[in-house]
Scaffold this active site. Sequence first.
Site, PDB file in Angstrom:
ATOM      1  N   SER A 252       0.858  -1.194   0.000  1.00 24.33           N
ATOM      2  CA  SER A 252       0.000   0.000   0.000  1.00 24.33           C
ATOM      3  C   SER A 252       0.885   1.232   0.000  1.00 24.33           C
ATOM      4  O   SER A 252       2.111   1.126   0.038  1.00 24.33           O
ATOM      5  CB  SER A 252      -0.898   0.010   1.244  1.00 24.33           C
ATOM      6  OG  SER A 252      -0.114   0.351   2.370  1.00 24.33           O
ATOM      7  N   LYS A 253       0.226   2.372   0.006  1.00 27.40           N
ATOM      8  CA  LYS A 253       0.971   3.639  -0.051  1.00 27.40           C
ATOM      9  C   LYS A 253       1.957   3.764   1.106  1.00 27.40           C
ATOM     10  O   LYS A 253       2.962   4.454   0.997  1.00 27.40           O
ATOM     11  CB  LYS A 253      -0.011   4.814  -0.006  1.00 27.40           C
ATOM     12  CG  LYS A 253      -0.744   4.990  -1.313  1.00 27.40           C
ATOM     13  CD  LYS A 253      -1.323   6.389  -1.421  1.00 27.40           C
ATOM     14  CE  LYS A 253      -2.288   6.498  -2.579  1.00 27.40           C
ATOM     15  NZ  LYS A 253      -3.696   6.464  -2.190  1.00 27.40           N
ATOM     16  N   ARG A 254       1.654   3.095   2.207  1.00 31.44           N
ATOM     17  CA  ARG A 254       2.562   3.163   3.354  1.00 31.44           C
ATOM     18  C   ARG A 254       3.968   2.700   2.987  1.00 31.44           C
ATOM     19  O   ARG A 254       4.949   3.062   3.619  1.00 31.44           O
ATOM     20  CB  ARG A 254       2.053   2.261   4.491  1.00 31.44           C
ATOM     21  CG  ARG A 254       0.937   2.844   5.306  1.00 31.44           C
ATOM     22  CD  ARG A 254       0.525   1.873   6.393  1.00 31.44           C
ATOM     23  NE  ARG A 254       0.022   0.622   5.831  1.00 31.44           N
ATOM     24  CZ  ARG A 254       0.626  -0.545   5.946  1.00 31.44           C
ATOM     25  NH1 ARG A 254       1.744  -0.656   6.606  1.00 31.44           N
ATOM     26  NH2 ARG A 254       0.097  -1.631   5.400  1.00 31.44           N
TER      27      ARG A 254
END
Length: 487
Positions: A252-254
Amino acid sequence: MSVRVRFAPSPTGFLHVGGARTALYNYLFARANSGTFVLRIEDTDAARSTDESVGAILDGLRWLGLTWDEGPGVGGAYGPYFQSARHTSYDRSVALLLASGHAYRCWCAPDELAARRAEQLEQGGEPRYDGRCRALPSVEHERRLASGAPYVVRFMLPEAGEVAWDDVVRGRVAFQSEVLDDFVLVRSDGLPTYNFACVVDDIEMAITHVIRGDDHISNTPRQLLLYRALGAGPPVFAHASMILGPDGKRLSKRHGATSVEAFGDLGIVPEGMVNFLALLGWAFDGQQELFALAELERVFRLERVNPNPAVFNTEKLEWVNAQHLKMLDAGERRRRLEAFLARRGVDLSTRPQQWRETFVRALGDRLRTLADAESYGAFALHEALRMEDDAWADLSQRDEAGPRLRSLASRLAADNEWSLASLETGTRELAAELGVKAGELIAMARVALTGRKVAPGIFDVMWLLGRDLAVARLLAAAERWDGRPED
Ligand code: GLU
């Protein structure tokens, strides 16, 4: 029957890694089987779909080099390729399902449904539609229909039984139909749901293989039931594994950049990205890792897609990218580097051709990404020098560095030829005159001229800087050395 596959993104954001891999596998499968790669935009969710996102997705696919045979901008015999333009298809299919008793209208209001869901959850059950509108007496049905009250159309789930398929990637997958419920086909605003529109389109577009991420596995039983109800044979399904970040959580963007475009901004070249994406859950023979797109188009086999989660490893991406950068011929590498640097505000177009060629050659095969050129080549790109601490620490404790750098500065100031050969001869002669090893003098010059301990070849460095800047940097370093604190 010839192979027809589709990539069917919802235009609600960028083309991210998972979507790009799905697109790539579909594309490769089509090419490997002389089939057709269809691009269909699933934009029925008007509130979340944007033209901007469609543009970003198309740009991402083009950047990767995944050309579609049918779809936006290309057309084709099975269009339109935007779901928002395919309402007649959905209307026709829903009418068929209603007439054949595979679907029914439901007037249960959202708040009633929410209350019943809450009740089911409280009793520890899985919330499912309870079938209240399934068998309304026909008078009641007609009355509600005539009243104009809003309704949804639901699928009439068949009697209990197993829904199963042979997934190319995962083998046999089976669901008991009791875990499903009478899911919605058409919402009260008349818009089709994903499962319904997807199946109608896949049938009408004659899709033979559905290759997508495993986050869609739970949709597949519903879709299989819909194929059956619509009297169509299902396609072959292949669900690729999920992609995990290095920490084992779903990517994910994390985890940093996840859109294909963002990788371009980080200096990844499309060849590297495509190769890396192909290896995210697919292997050729367990040995070969480097592939050009054209080669993948020949050797890709769906059977070799791995059901286990794939881990996104940035180091691997950079390694693969580095190999592709090395494979580019000199002219192409220069073109890519210049375009990349220009986007970062570093304009090389005003420099002479020979300077640009020397710069790119000097950076050599050390680049993992185009962005590395910014740091590795910084000494030549900016007037001001950024001296790295460890480099200075190295220089400051070298014997006689100040006077020796000063001598080198004088030697270079007198070099009227200013060629790689004259710079090399001058430097080596000076070292001999000073009674130091040439390597020692070069190590000092490297730090003084580039601010780093690791840099391109020293004579390239000198040449690229030009006499004035090279001399100025040598003198500045000499001065700083003279003034260094005594231990
Ligand atoms: N629009 C769906 C998505 O973006 C497509 C899923 C499918 O390939 O069936 O996830």
